[in-house]
Design a protein around this motif. Structure first.
Motif, PDB file in Angstrom:
ATOM      1  N   ILE A  41       0.844  -1.194   0.000  1.00 14.00           N
ATOM      2  CA  ILE A  41       0.000   0.000   0.000  1.00 14.00           C
ATOM      3  C   ILE A  41       0.878   1.241   0.000  1.00 14.00           C
ATOM      4  N   ASP A  42       0.576   2.159  -0.902  1.00 14.33           N
ATOM      5  CA  ASP A  42       1.372   3.376  -0.977  1.00 14.33           C
ATOM      6  C   ASP A  42       0.428   4.576  -1.038  1.00 14.33           C
ATOM      7  N   THR A  43       0.486   5.449  -0.024  1.00 14.21           N
ATOM      8  CA  THR A  43      -0.417   6.601  -0.020  1.00 14.21           C
ATOM      9  C   THR A  43       0.214   7.795  -0.720  1.00 14.21           C
ATOM     10  N   LYS A  44       1.417   7.594  -1.304  1.00 15.15           N
ATOM     11  CA  LYS A  44       2.130   8.687  -1.974  1.00 15.15           C
ATOM     12  C   LYS A  44       2.228   9.875  -1.030  1.00 15.15           C
ATOM     13  N   SER A  45       1.959  11.058  -1.517  1.00 15.15           N
ATOM     14  CA  SER A  45       2.185  12.211  -0.649  1.00 15.15           C
ATOM     15  C   SER A  45       0.937  12.606   0.132  1.00 15.15           C
ATOM     16  N   ALA A  46      -0.130  11.832  -0.015  1.00 15.86           N
ATOM     17  CA  ALA A  46      -1.383  12.241   0.596  1.00 15.86           C
ATOM     18  C   ALA A  46      -1.383  12.064   2.105  1.00 15.86           C
ATOM     19  N   GLY A  47      -2.123  12.912   2.771  1.00 10.40           N
ATOM     20  CA  GLY A  47      -2.276  12.794   4.219  1.00 10.40           C
ATOM     21  C   GLY A  47      -3.393  11.835   4.551  1.00 10.40           C
ATOM     22  N   VAL A  48      -3.219  10.612   4.134  1.00 11.84           N
ATOM     23  CA  VAL A  48      -4.294   9.644   4.291  1.00 11.84           C
ATOM     24  C   VAL A  48      -3.966   8.671   5.422  1.00 11.84           C
ATOM     25  N   ASP A  49      -4.927   8.445   6.301  1.00 10.04           N
ATOM     26  CA  ASP A  49      -4.743   7.436   7.335  1.00 10.04           C
ATOM     27  C   ASP A  49      -4.985   6.063   6.730  1.00 10.04           C
ATOM     28  N   VAL A  50      -4.250   5.094   7.206  1.00  4.80           N
ATOM     29  CA  VAL A  50      -4.441   3.739   6.708  1.00  4.80           C
ATOM     30  C   VAL A  50      -4.855   2.854   7.882  1.00  4.80           C
ATOM     31  N   LEU A  51      -5.927   2.136   7.698  1.00  2.00           N
ATOM     32  CA  LEU A  51      -6.411   1.241   8.743  1.00  2.00           C
ATOM     33  C   LEU A  51      -6.473  -0.173   8.192  1.00  2.00           C
ATOM     34  N   ILE A  52      -5.726  -1.086   8.816  1.00  2.00           N
ATOM     35  CA  ILE A  52      -5.700  -2.470   8.326  1.00  2.00           C
ATOM     36  C   ILE A  52      -6.364  -3.378   9.351  1.00  2.00           C
ATOM     37  N   ASN A  53      -7.252  -4.214   8.907  1.00  2.00           N
ATOM     38  CA  ASN A  53      -7.695  -5.298   9.779  1.00  2.00           C
ATOM     39  C   ASN A  53      -7.961  -6.572   9.002  1.00  2.00           C
TER      40      ASN A  53
ATOM     41  N   LEU B  79       3.307 -10.980   3.171  1.00  2.00           N
ATOM     42  CA  LEU B  79       3.880  -9.648   3.369  1.00  2.00           C
ATOM     43  C   LEU B  79       2.821  -8.551   3.314  1.00  2.00           C
ATOM     44  N   LEU B  80       2.908  -7.647   4.269  1.00  2.00           N
ATOM     45  CA  LEU B  80       2.105  -6.427   4.212  1.00  2.00           C
ATOM     46  C   LEU B  80       3.086  -5.260   4.275  1.00  2.00           C
ATOM     47  N   ASN B  81       3.083  -4.460   3.228  1.00  2.00           N
ATOM     48  CA  ASN B  81       4.046  -3.365   3.155  1.00  2.00           C
ATOM     49  C   ASN B  81       3.275  -2.056   2.979  1.00  2.00           C
ATOM     50  N   ILE B  82       3.487  -1.086   3.875  1.00  2.00           N
ATOM     51  CA  ILE B  82       2.756   0.178   3.783  1.00  2.00           C
ATOM     52  C   ILE B  82       3.738   1.350   3.742  1.00  2.00           C
ATOM     53  N   ASN B  83       3.575   2.197   2.726  1.00  2.00           N
ATOM     54  CA  ASN B  83       4.354   3.424   2.675  1.00  2.00           C
ATOM     55  C   ASN B  83       3.415   4.604   2.843  1.00  2.00           C
ATOM     56  N   GLY B  84       3.556   5.340   3.932  1.00  2.00           N
ATOM     57  CA  GLY B  84       2.700   6.495   4.166  1.00  2.00           C
ATOM     58  C   GLY B  84       3.537   7.743   4.184  1.00  2.00           C
ATOM     59  N   LYS B  85       2.876   8.883   4.353  1.00  2.00           N
ATOM     60  CA  LYS B  85       3.658  10.099   4.481  1.00  2.00           C
ATOM     61  C   LYS B  85       3.194  10.912   5.681  1.00  2.00           C
TER      62      LYS B  85
END
Lengths: 405, 100
Positions: free
Chosen positions: A86-98, A166-172
């Motif tokens: 998951i990649d949110t790029k430059s956005a201020g997005v919250d990521v919630l995983i369940n 694998l779960l890979n998250i890139n946030g900003k």
């Protein structure tokens, strides 16, 4: 362009929109001309102030689509998915995983009702599958750099199936939360968001945030947590291995860990461990270190602060050489060092000792109660001054008992 | 200025003007364009959107010299919204003032 031409062009431009909208806007503009002319403006001035029709059309979607919250929901139906990136790029997005309730990946993006109703809908969730990997990214349609990316744009919720590799998250800027997830490997990197894990079961967890805090609760796995300015808090976890790095943040660990390494420059460290601990490495430059271990733990190794104070309150033997405490007989390998910070090591009292201490307190209370009973009788036997002394003494005993408790 | 940002601010200005008193379109656009450089056409779109979201409502008043005037007024929902946005804005500029 004169008034008539302008209004004709406007009507033409509004052709694709519904009648009501067209009528409303045409009426408004018509009125605007009437009052404008009456105020002494020329048609040209009024057209100029209304602005070009092209300009207006750019904004017309706002007048048509007025939903403040937009939902984009999707599902990836595939049992082939083994990795989720998951990649949110430059956005201020919250990521919630369940956890997904079935074998599919479900995700939805809820756009925040934005600041000043500024629509941020250029954010679109895009996804594609490559071999066994699912990519979910948030893309912007426009390339317009947003002034408001410092505000939260929305929440991307993703439900993943059990036991993918694998779960890979890139946030900003957004926060990243994992709740109730079972995955082999988790890799999370973000810049200013917090990372929080709750009831996560993994083999390996790697977390990195520059300015955010890391909060790990009730989770299992080998954890590596890095932050520059944030605090790290590990609570009620069962980890074979825990590696923590922070430059300016505080670190707090209350967990079952076999091997632990903590390195902090300016933050304080507060660690509470049970008897699972076999290797313990702690290093700070300026922060203080507080370690509390279970009763049946003993150390082999060194504890040393170059300029700070060291205090050790444990049951097992040690030697003191200047600022260095040396342990030789224990099972747990320790190396704790600080340049300027204080180090405080203590051992929690064993249940056996606790019971013994409790018995002692009970006995004291019993005696004190007997004595107190006698005071009534004493009043007749001794003079006032002595009675006062005795009462003061009893008051002191009461305080002592309280303290012991 | 960022177009999205400007639109948000304009919306607050429109709502706040209507919080002072009910106004007809031309009156309102004049008041705002006296202070801000703005394509007044956009303001009508904002008004239309606010009406769609029931933040504002309209009513007609016959006028002796000219067409009946369409007055805009804030609904109760609009009043609450204006109060919230205003507070948010004041908080925002206060923080920006610290930073710049």
């Amino acid at each position: 362009m004169n008034r008539q031409e302008y209004m004709e062009a406007l009507e033409k431009a509004l052709q694709p929109y519904d009648d009501q909208l067209r009528k409303d806007i045409m009426d408004d503009f018509e009125d605007h001309f009437v009052y404008g002319l009456k105020s002494g403006h020329t048609e040209e001035q009024i057209i100029d102030s209304l602005g070009s029709i092209e300009e207006m059309l750019k904004n017309i979607d706002d007048a048509v689509d007025s939903k403040p919250v937009e939902k984009q929901q999707s599902l990836v139906k595939s049992t082939m998915i083994n990795k989720v990136i998951i990649d949110t790029k430059s956005a201020g997005v919250d990521v919630l995983i369940n956890q997904s309730f079935d074998k599919d990946v479900h995700y939805e993006f809820n756009e925040a009702s934005s600041y000043f109703n500024i629509k941020q809908s250029e954010l679109k969730v895009k996804r594609y599958v490559e071999d066994d990997t699912l990519f979910i990214t948030l893309d912007k349609d426009g390339s317009d750099p947003k002034l408001f990316s410092l505000f939260q744009d929305g929440t991307l919720s993703v439900a993943i199936p059990k036991e993918i590799s694998l779960l890979n998250i890139n946030g900003k800027h957004g926060d990243i939360d994992l709740i109730d997830v079972i995955v082999d490997n988790v890799k999370i990197a973000t810049i200013s968001g917090d990372i929080s894990l709750d009831k996560v079961k993994c083999k390996k967890i790697q977390l990195h945030t520059t300015n955010g805090d890391i909060d790990i609760n009730d989770s299992i796995g080998e954890i590596t947590a890095n932050t520059v300015n944030g605090d790290i808090d590990v609570d009620e976890c069962d980890n074979r291995c825990l590696i923590v790095n922070s430059t300016n943040g505080d670190v707090k660990v209350d967990a079952q860990v076999e091997e632990m390494a903590i390195k902090v420059v300016n933050g304080d460290i507060d660690v509470c461990l049970d008897d699972k601990i076999s290797k313990l490495y702690i290093e700070t430059t300026s922060g203080d270190v507080d370690v509390s271990v279970a009763a049946n733990v003993d150390f082999s190794g060194n504890i040393e602060s170059l300029r700070g104070d060291v205090s050790v309150d444990v049951d097992f033997s040690y030697m003191v050489k200047r600022n260095r405490y040396v342990f030789t007989e224990g099972k747990t390998l320790v190396d704790i060092k600080s340049l300027n910070g204080d180090i405080n090591i203590e051992q929690s009292i064993s249940t056996h000792k606790k019971n013994k201490a409790n018995e002692g307190i009970k006995k004291d209370i019993h005696e004190a109660l007997n004595v107190l009973k006698d005071i009534g009788n004493l009043e007749n036997l001794i003079d006032d001054e002595e009675l006062k002394k005795f009462k003061d003494l009893m008051a002191q005993v009461k305080i002592d008992i309280k303290r012991k408790k | 200025m960022n177009a999205q940002f400007k639109k948000g601010v304009l919306e607050l200005c429109v709502l706040s003007q209507l919080a002072l008193k009910d106004q007809y379109g031309y009156e309102l656009t004049e008041a705002i364009s006296q202070q801000l450089t703005v394509a007044t056409g956009t303001l009508y779109l904002i008004l239309r959107r606010l009406k769609e979201d029931s933040y504002v409502d309209t009513y007609l008043i016959e006028s002796s010299n000219g067409p009946a005037r369409k007055y805009y007024k804030l609904t109760d929902k609009g009043k609450t919204y204006q109060t919230d946005l205003k507070a948010e804005w004041l908080d925002f500029i206060e923080k920006v003032a610290i930073l710049i």
